[in-house]
Design an enzyme around this catalytic site. Structure first.
Site, PDB file in Angstrom:
ATOM      1  N   ASP A  92       0.902  -1.265  -0.080  1.00 48.96           N
ATOM      2  CA  ASP A  92       0.023   0.017  -0.081  1.00 48.96           C
ATOM      3  C   ASP A  92       0.953   1.340   0.006  1.00 48.96           C
ATOM      4  O   ASP A  92       1.813   1.448   0.856  1.00 48.96           O
ATOM      5  CB  ASP A  92      -0.985   0.055   1.200  1.00 48.96           C
ATOM      6  CG  ASP A  92      -2.057   1.042   1.212  1.00 48.96           C
ATOM      7  OD1 ASP A  92      -1.780   2.328   0.737  1.00 48.96           O
ATOM      8  OD2 ASP A  92      -3.299   0.577   1.249  1.00 48.96           O
ATOM      9  N   CYS A 113     -19.661  22.421 -22.777  1.00 48.24           N
ATOM     10  CA  CYS A 113     -20.440  23.488 -22.770  1.00 48.24           C
ATOM     11  C   CYS A 113     -21.334  23.350 -21.534  1.00 48.24           C
ATOM     12  O   CYS A 113     -21.940  24.676 -21.160  1.00 48.24           O
ATOM     13  CB  CYS A 113     -21.337  23.714 -24.160  1.00 48.24           C
ATOM     14  SG  CYS A 113     -21.993  22.121 -24.549  1.00 48.24           S
TER      15      CYS A 113
END
Lengths: 651, 322
Positions: free
Chosen positions: A42, A167
């Site tokens: 990890d 947009c």
């Protein structure tokens, strides 16, 4: 348990990838179940928000390696076993196929799609069985992937994180999330991030380019402009002036509600911002820099008024300029940066208000902006238990009884835990079967760099790729490349495909390889001139593969498509959002389905009668309690769970 | 909900779970008082979950001394502690659990729960017991029911690869999430005694076999042969005899309850299987959180998990409503 069981467990060497929410639970349950040789990888360190469920960690461990602290914590109650922690990225080269080959089984408790795909490939190459898992809120899943016996992790399409049409973000937001994306990715990035990055903030409306006067200058602060004055000007520019500009375009608002411009003088009438004397005290202490104490905003759950949002906007901007001047220019939004969250919340809310969208609390805005996935300890504990049960079956070579398990929030046919028989491999999966891909691309305008980044890295998920045209090497990534060759590759990256020393044109077959993942793909190149900009903004279309879905809009519109596998879950705090969502299985693939023989009295859930994706190969679960029909599982669509996931994906 | 706001510390610590169950639920949790009696690996899992979740208080009861045996499936007992004699399970659990979350008040209560009078129970919102005989379970259940205050009662048992949770929320009202907002739901739970006295012939045919198997083992254990012996050779014939008695009495064909399942349960004896502990403790934790917060559909009224088939099944075993 039985002796064979104990022997299998004692002799096993297992690799755990991830020591987070699932990982802590998994390591504990493995140790208690008798496993004696466990390796954990990890790369993360411990954070405060982990402590509510990652029970091996304490406040005093914040900032330390998860893998190492988890090991020490487990050795306290199980001292004589071998736990080897690696504080490292699973994608780093030391974890190669040879490394993976030493393990009997690999157990994933990961938080992102990228690493999951990488581990899947290494497991396939090393021929080590993989148990994959994920949770979000009360939902969870465990799947088993054994080469030659079941599908691999990538046999079913995985959606990429939700993205929005440009947009919608810049001009026509209709949901709060659009405002958050605008505030975070455009405004925040523009003001505090890398100035050289492209940014769509100031080019609206695009069809009226000449109205904004020299847009680059607007965000520059002149030397005689104090922070507050600057803040007011920015506020009025983005929430006032830009909205006025957008309004000028009638076409846009024909079928939409018009936004209203918001000017600071209307919201905070001409008084200067009220600042209390104790401000400087607040920021000098150990506390993170924040506007909230000075403005009297205590509860992150409260929804601020428009005036409060404007105050937070001005004040956070001022604090950035006065207290964190050094950060400006290279900030990237971080959900753990309190001041950044406050700024983004305020900006998103003001924009929402302008567009008539309901405002939200800081807590909610933070969740949206940070893609925070819900997580609780209980689901992780349950899922870890199921992982261990499957791992033990694998170690006993009892593949026949391996199951995929789904943990549900609402019972389906009385079940909260539902086992399903694993699927067969998808024959057209480019990862676990040899499948030639087709790439439509403009070979005269696309640079090799775009091909490498967008196709090979992002879509195919390769880490250290090699690109070959026949016997010619075009590109290669890695540490041990000689300097002159590296220069050559760097030159190639900036060339368009058709102008490479070894020309790539219509009909070329490229071989792309990742030596670490031991994965090779052949890609047929098809030259294409025109692309729909909204659908394929990168100007490339990859097909003939089963990787993650290219087009999110399609995926998120399938609200009612419940014809898929039980809803799967992504895991805790997955920064990319949930990555496993029910999908339509690849057509033409044969799948084993654990299917029920409907008996007369069990149609308790007629409304969610499943559309089984493919009934060609119905398969009865072999049940130890067999004898009648009450213990047979079916592949059920889970509308509730599915909806929940989609909500997260879509919003 | 009324009451003070969560502190900044609570908000930071509980951030991810507040996103699951909301601020109100978190506030309710922080005011709830939970009692557990009879400590084992499954209960350890439950305690961990509920302490992490941030309940107000957790009271632990179990005066048995820690032995190395008890560490078999237990992450709350450190290696050093298992060697130190003289401390009770409750004390050792308490020390470990306090570290998990300093905001939860964890304490020990000495004595036998079934000798405590009813007033004692008023201190709690939730009572959970494990490892008791059927007689004591019924007794404690009825003590909870006699109080004016509604006390939620649970039992949990792990027998090898199988597990059972029983839930009694009495008259319970909660908010159910619908696509268009929440609606108030009402549920009526039977006591343990009322639930298990429903004749088997009246239960749906598809009721899980584990339910019947658990009742057979309870019956066997309350008989003269007492606790399950580790040696199944000795116990099994008596367990099969218990099956015959119960099946005859209750009107269920013995073939409905296969030897293999009973054999498996008898072989496991009192041993717990850690993955099953984690799963049962996880579901029990979730149920208690639901009951405290009044949010989410609770289990009514039995839950079963069997590692052999991987299913987690809810069974509603209630007398027909009047």
């Amino acid at each position: 348990m039985a002796d064979s069981h104990l022997q299998a467990v004692k002799g096993a060497k297992v690799l755990m990838v991830g020591a987070g929410g699932i990982g802590c639970e998994l390591l504990k349950t493995l140790a208690l179940s008798g496993f004696e040789d466990i390796h954990i990888i990890d790369m993360d360190t411990i954070e405060v928000s982990n402590l509510n469920r990652q029970f091996l960690f304490r406040q005093s461990h914040v900032g330390q390696s998860k893998a190492k602290v988890a090991r020490d914590a487990v050795l306290k109650f199980k001292p004589h076993i071998n736990i080897k922690p690696y504080h490292a990225n699973v994608k780093s080269p030391e974890f190669n196929v040879e490394f993976f080959k030493q393990f009997s089984v690999v157990l994933n408790g990961l938080d992102n799609l990228d690493a999951r795909r990488h581990v899947n490939r290494l497991c396939l190459a090393a021929q080590v069985p993989l148990v994959e898992s994920g949770t979000t809120g009360y939902l969870g899943q465990v799947t088993v992937h054994v080469k030659g016996k079941t599908e691999c992790y990538e046999c079913q399409p995985k959606p990429t994180p939700k993205s929005y049409p440009v947009c919608t973000i810049t001009s026509t937001p209709s949901k709060f999330v659009h405002c958050v994306v605008w505030a975070k990715d455009l405004l925040f990035a523009k003001l505090f991030g890398d100035k050289s990055q492209d940014n769509d903030l100031n080019i609206r409306p695009s069809d009226d380019g000449n109205t904004s006067k020299n847009p680059e200058d607007v965000f520059e602060r002149s030397s005689d402009e104090n922070a507050e004055k600057y803040g007011r000007r920015i506020h009025d520019h983005v929430f006032g002036y830009n909205i006025e500009l957008a309004l000028a375009n009638d076409e846009t608002w024909k079928n939409r509600k018009k936004p209203s411009p918001i000017y600071i003088k209307d919201v905070l009438p001409d008084k200067s911002l009220q600042r209390n004397g104790h401000l400087e005290n607040c920021t000098s202490e150990d506390m993170p820099i924040s506007t909230m104490p000075t403005l009297g905003l205590k509860n992150p759950q409260d929804i601020w008024s428009l005036a409060e949002n404007a105050e937070v906007f001005l004040e956070s901007l001022r604090l950035f300029i006065e207290k964190r001047d050094k950060d400006i220019g290279n900030l990237i939004f971080d959900k753990d940066d309190q001041l950044a969250v406050e700024f983004v919340t305020a900006a998103a809310n003001i924009r929402a208000s302008s567009f008539g969208i309901p405002m939200h609390s800081l807590f909610e805005a933070k969740g949206i902006a940070g893609n925070i996935v819900h997580a609780v300890a209980t689901t992780n504990a349950i899922i870890a238990g199921l992982i261990v049960i499957e791992a033990i079956k694998i170690l006993q070579c009892d593949f026949h009884n391996c199951r995929m398990s789904y943990c549900l929030e609402h019972p389906s046919r009385k079940m909260l835990l539902m086992p399903v028989e694993p699927f067969e491999a998808n024959k057209s999966c480019y990862v676990c079967s040899e499948q030639t891909l087709l790439l439509e691309i403009n070979t005269w305008t696309t640079k090799l760099r775009d091909f490498v980044e967008k196709i090979i890295r992002n879509i195919l998920g390769m880490n250290l790729p090699i690109v070959m045209h026949g016997a010619n090497l075009i590109y290669e990534d890695g540490d041990d490349i000689e300097e002159d060759i590296a220069t050559n590759y760097a030159r190639n990256l900036d060339k368009v495909l058709a102008e490479l020393p070894s020309q790539v044109t219509n009909g070329t077959v490229l071989t792309v390889e990742d030596l670490q993942q031991e994965l090779t793909c052949n890609i047929n190149i098809k030259h294409r001139e025109e692309f729909d900009e909204e659908k394929h903004p990168d100007g490339m279309v990859l097909s003939g593969w089963s990787g993650h879905l290219n087009d999110n809009k399609v995926a998120s519109n399938k609200e009612n498509d419940i014809s898929s596998a039980p809803s799967a879950a992504a895991d805790a705090e997955n920064p990319d959002g949930p990555d496993v969502v029910p999908e339509k299985p690849h057509s033409g693939s044969k799948r084993k389905i654990s299917e029920v023989e409907e008996s007369s009295d069990n149609s308790e859930n007629p409304s969610s009668k499943p559309n089984l994706p493919d009934r060609e190969n119905p398969h009865q679960v072999d049940d130890s309690n067999s004898g009648d029909d009450d213990d047979v599982v079916m592949l059920v669509a889970l509308p509730e769970a599915g909806k929940k996931k989609r909500v997260q994906t879509a919003d | 909900m009324d009451g003070e706001e969560l502190t900044a510390q609570q908000t930071a610590l509980y951030d991810r779970q507040i996103r699951v169950w909301g601020v109100d639920a978190q506030k309710r949790l922080s005011k709830a008082n939970v009692l557990v009696s009879g400590l084992n690996g499954t209960v350890a899992e439950f305690c961990k979950n509920i302490v992490l979740a941030g309940v107000g208080s957790l009271t632990l009861m179990d005066d048995r001394l820690v032995t190395e045996n008890a560490t078999h499936a237990n992450f709350l007992i450190t290696a050093e502690e298992s060697k130190l004699s003289g401390r009770s399970l409750a004390e050792v659990y308490c020390n470990s659990l306090r570290e998990f979350n300093p905001m939860v008040h964890v304490s020990v209560e000495k004595g036998d729960l079934h000798y405590f009078d009813g007033n004692f129970f008023d201190k709690f919102d939730i009572v959970i017991i494990s490892g008791y005989s059927l007689k004591v379970k019924k007794l404690i259940n009825s003590k909870c029911r006699e109080r004016q205050k509604r006390i939620a009662f649970y039992t949990v048992e792990c027998r090898g690869s199988c597990g059972e949770i029983f839930v009694d929320l009495q008259n319970y009202t909660y908010a159910q999430k619908k696509s268009d907002g929440t609606i108030e739901c009402h549920m009526e739970y039977p006591s343990l005694e009322d639930a298990i006295s429903i004749p088997w012939r009246d239960l749906p045919k598809k009721t899980t076999k584990t339910y019947f198997a658990m009742r057979v083992l309870e019956y066997f254990e309350s008989s003269q042969y007492g606790k399950l012996c580790q040696t199944s050779d000795f116990s099994l014939p008596h367990v099969l005899e218990s099956r015959k008695v119960l099946c005859d009495e209750q009107g269920l064909s013995e073939s409905h309850l296969p030897d293999a399942l009973l054999n498996r349960l008898v072989a496991a004896g009192a041993r717990e299987y850690p993955p099953v502990c984690a799963i049962l403790g996880g579901f029990l934790g979730q149920e208690v959180i639901k009951a405290i917060s009044g949010k989410g559909d609770p289990i009514k009224n039995f839950f079963y998990f069997d590692a052999a088939d991987g299913k987690g099944i809810i069974e509603d075993i209630s007398p027909p409503s009047k």
